[in-house]
Design a protein around this motif. Structure first.
Motif, mmCIF file in Angstrom:
data_model
loop_
_atom_site.group_PDB
_atom_site.id
_atom_site.type_symbol
_atom_site.label_atom_id
_atom_site.label_comp_id
_atom_site.label_asym_id
_atom_site.label_seq_id
_atom_site.Cartn_x
_atom_site.Cartn_y
_atom_site.Cartn_z
ATOM 1 N N ALA A 1 0.850 -1.193 0.000
ATOM 2 C CA ALA A 1 0.000 0.000 0.000
ATOM 3 C C ALA A 1 0.883 1.239 0.000
ATOM 4 O O ALA A 1 1.893 1.295 0.700
ATOM 5 C CB ALA A 1 -0.910 -0.004 1.215
ATOM 6 N N GLY A 2 0.514 2.204 -0.829
ATOM 7 C CA GLY A 2 1.261 3.447 -0.923
ATOM 8 C C GLY A 2 2.378 3.426 -1.942
ATOM 9 O O GLY A 2 2.923 4.468 -2.283
ATOM 10 N N SER A 3 2.732 2.241 -2.449
ATOM 11 C CA SER A 3 3.788 2.165 -3.467
ATOM 12 C C SER A 3 3.214 2.575 -4.822
ATOM 13 O O SER A 3 1.998 2.670 -5.008
ATOM 14 C CB SER A 3 4.382 0.760 -3.527
ATOM 15 N N SER A 4 4.110 2.813 -5.776
ATOM 16 C CA SER A 4 3.657 3.211 -7.106
ATOM 17 C C SER A 4 4.635 2.717 -8.164
ATOM 18 O O SER A 4 5.789 2.379 -7.851
ATOM 19 C CB SER A 4 3.526 4.727 -7.190
ATOM 20 N N HIS A 5 4.171 2.684 -9.393
ATOM 21 C CA HIS A 5 4.997 2.298 -10.530
ATOM 22 C C HIS A 5 4.321 2.754 -11.812
ATOM 23 O O HIS A 5 3.218 3.280 -11.777
ATOM 24 C CB HIS A 5 5.270 0.785 -10.542
ATOM 25 N N ILE A 6 5.013 2.548 -12.933
ATOM 26 C CA ILE A 6 4.453 2.871 -14.239
ATOM 27 C C ILE A 6 4.431 1.580 -15.053
ATOM 28 O O ILE A 6 5.427 1.199 -15.666
ATOM 29 C CB ILE A 6 5.270 3.962 -14.952
ATOM 30 N N PRO A 7 3.295 0.855 -15.027
ATOM 31 C CA PRO A 7 3.194 -0.413 -15.763
ATOM 32 C C PRO A 7 3.415 -0.224 -17.261
ATOM 33 O O PRO A 7 2.908 0.726 -17.860
ATOM 34 C CB PRO A 7 1.762 -0.873 -15.479
ATOM 35 N N GLN A 8 4.176 -1.150 -17.838
ATOM 36 C CA GLN A 8 4.445 -1.125 -19.270
ATOM 37 C C GLN A 8 4.909 -2.501 -19.720
ATOM 38 O O GLN A 8 5.274 -3.338 -18.890
ATOM 39 C CB GLN A 8 5.494 -0.064 -19.591
ATOM 40 N N SER A 9 4.881 -2.705 -21.028
ATOM 41 C CA SER A 9 5.346 -3.989 -21.556
ATOM 42 C C SER A 9 5.802 -3.820 -22.992
ATOM 43 O O SER A 9 4.994 -3.485 -23.864
ATOM 44 C CB SER A 9 4.248 -5.044 -21.477
ATOM 45 N N ALA A 10 7.079 -4.039 -23.232
ATOM 46 C CA ALA A 10 7.608 -3.967 -24.594
ATOM 47 C C ALA A 10 7.119 -5.155 -25.420
ATOM 48 O O ALA A 10 6.797 -5.018 -26.596
ATOM 49 C CB ALA A 10 9.136 -3.929 -24.562
ATOM 50 N N ALA A 11 7.057 -6.333 -24.797
ATOM 51 C CA ALA A 11 6.696 -7.569 -25.500
ATOM 52 C C ALA A 11 5.208 -7.896 -25.427
ATOM 53 O O ALA A 11 4.723 -8.744 -26.159
ATOM 54 C CB ALA A 11 7.491 -8.734 -24.924
ATOM 55 N N GLY A 12 4.479 -7.254 -24.497
ATOM 56 C CA GLY A 12 3.094 -7.612 -24.217
ATOM 57 C C GLY A 12 3.048 -8.612 -23.076
ATOM 58 O O GLY A 12 4.023 -9.345 -22.854
ATOM 59 N N CYS A 13 1.957 -8.618 -22.324
ATOM 60 C CA CYS A 13 1.838 -9.547 -21.203
ATOM 61 C C CYS A 13 0.397 -9.664 -20.734
ATOM 62 O O CYS A 13 -0.458 -8.844 -21.071
ATOM 63 C CB CYS A 13 2.727 -9.115 -20.029
ATOM 64 N N THR A 14 0.162 -10.698 -19.959
ATOM 65 C CA THR A 14 -1.105 -10.907 -19.271
ATOM 66 C C THR A 14 -0.789 -11.048 -17.789
ATOM 67 O O THR A 14 0.092 -11.822 -17.413
ATOM 68 C CB THR A 14 -1.816 -12.181 -19.776
ATOM 69 N N LEU A 15 -1.501 -10.295 -16.953
ATOM 70 C CA LEU A 15 -1.280 -10.293 -15.513
ATOM 71 C C LEU A 15 -2.537 -10.709 -14.775
ATOM 72 O O LEU A 15 -3.647 -10.338 -15.181
ATOM 73 C CB LEU A 15 -0.893 -8.882 -15.029
ATOM 74 N N PHE A 16 -2.369 -11.453 -13.700
ATOM 75 C CA PHE A 16 -3.458 -11.680 -12.751
ATOM 76 C C PHE A 16 -3.216 -10.700 -11.609
ATOM 77 O O PHE A 16 -2.129 -10.665 -11.030
ATOM 78 C CB PHE A 16 -3.465 -13.112 -12.217
ATOM 79 N N LEU A 17 -4.218 -9.869 -11.309
ATOM 80 C CA LEU A 17 -4.113 -8.863 -10.253
ATOM 81 C C LEU A 17 -5.074 -9.188 -9.126
ATOM 82 O O LEU A 17 -6.241 -9.521 -9.378
ATOM 83 C CB LEU A 17 -4.472 -7.478 -10.795
ATOM 84 N N PHE A 18 -4.596 -9.082 -7.900
ATOM 85 C CA PHE A 18 -5.453 -9.285 -6.741
ATOM 86 C C PHE A 18 -5.258 -8.116 -5.779
ATOM 87 O O PHE A 18 -4.117 -7.733 -5.483
ATOM 88 C CB PHE A 18 -5.106 -10.597 -6.031
ATOM 89 N N TYR A 19 -6.385 -7.547 -5.365
ATOM 90 C CA TYR A 19 -6.375 -6.427 -4.421
ATOM 91 C C TYR A 19 -7.102 -6.890 -3.153
ATOM 92 O O TYR A 19 -8.330 -6.873 -3.103
ATOM 93 C CB TYR A 19 -7.095 -5.217 -5.024
ATOM 94 N N PRO A 20 -6.349 -7.307 -2.126
ATOM 95 C CA PRO A 20 -6.986 -7.837 -0.911
ATOM 96 C C PRO A 20 -7.742 -6.793 -0.101
ATOM 97 O O PRO A 20 -8.610 -7.144 0.690
ATOM 98 C CB PRO A 20 -5.811 -8.425 -0.115
ATOM 99 N N GLU A 21 -7.443 -5.521 -0.326
ATOM 100 C CA GLU A 21 -8.107 -4.458 0.432
ATOM 101 C C GLU A 21 -8.848 -3.487 -0.466
ATOM 102 O O GLU A 21 -9.105 -2.353 -0.103
ATOM 103 C CB GLU A 21 -7.072 -3.723 1.293
ATOM 104 N N GLY A 22 -9.196 -3.928 -1.660
ATOM 105 C CA GLY A 22 -9.971 -3.084 -2.577
ATOM 106 C C GLY A 22 -9.153 -2.288 -3.525
ATOM 107 O O GLY A 22 -7.979 -2.318 -3.587
#
Length: 103
Positions: free
Chosen positions: A82-103
């Motif tokens: 919580a509180g962290s940040s990033h800039i998601p990107q993909s040169a090759a393309g990708c599929t992600l499974f995302l889980f948010y335990p606190e919404g």
């Protein structure tokens, strides 16, 4: 089994967040949520993705995900507190499974 819920990514509604970045909701509980995020090759999140109110759990299903600093190949797990940040990107393309335990 009783009380099980399931979803197919192919049947989940698609929401395009940014060009080449699509979000598919799989499940939503009282607070927690689960999604599949698909990123086309060369796609980049617009702005900074801040994790609030809680953490983000990421599993790279296929392709290569980059958080703005490093690459994560298929099979990688990322815990973004919580509180962290990033800039998601993909040169090759990708599929992600995302889980948010606190919404």
């Amino acid at each position: 089994m009783e009380n099980y819920e399931w979803a197919s990514v192919d049947d989940a509604p698609v929401r395009e967040l940014f060009p080449g970045i699509r979000l598919r909701p799989l499940w939503s509980g009282a607070v927690a949520k689960a999604f599949v995020l698909q990123m086309e090759p060369g796609s980049t999140w617009e702005g900074i993705d801040v994790h609030d109110p809680g953490p983000e759990e990421v599993f790279v299903v296929d392709g290569v995900f980059n958080d703005g600093e490093r690459d994560y190949p298929a099979g990688s797990f990322i815990h973004a507190p919580a509180g962290s940040s990033h800039i998601p990107q993909s040169a090759a393309g990708c599929t992600l499974f995302l889980f948010y335990p606190e919404g």
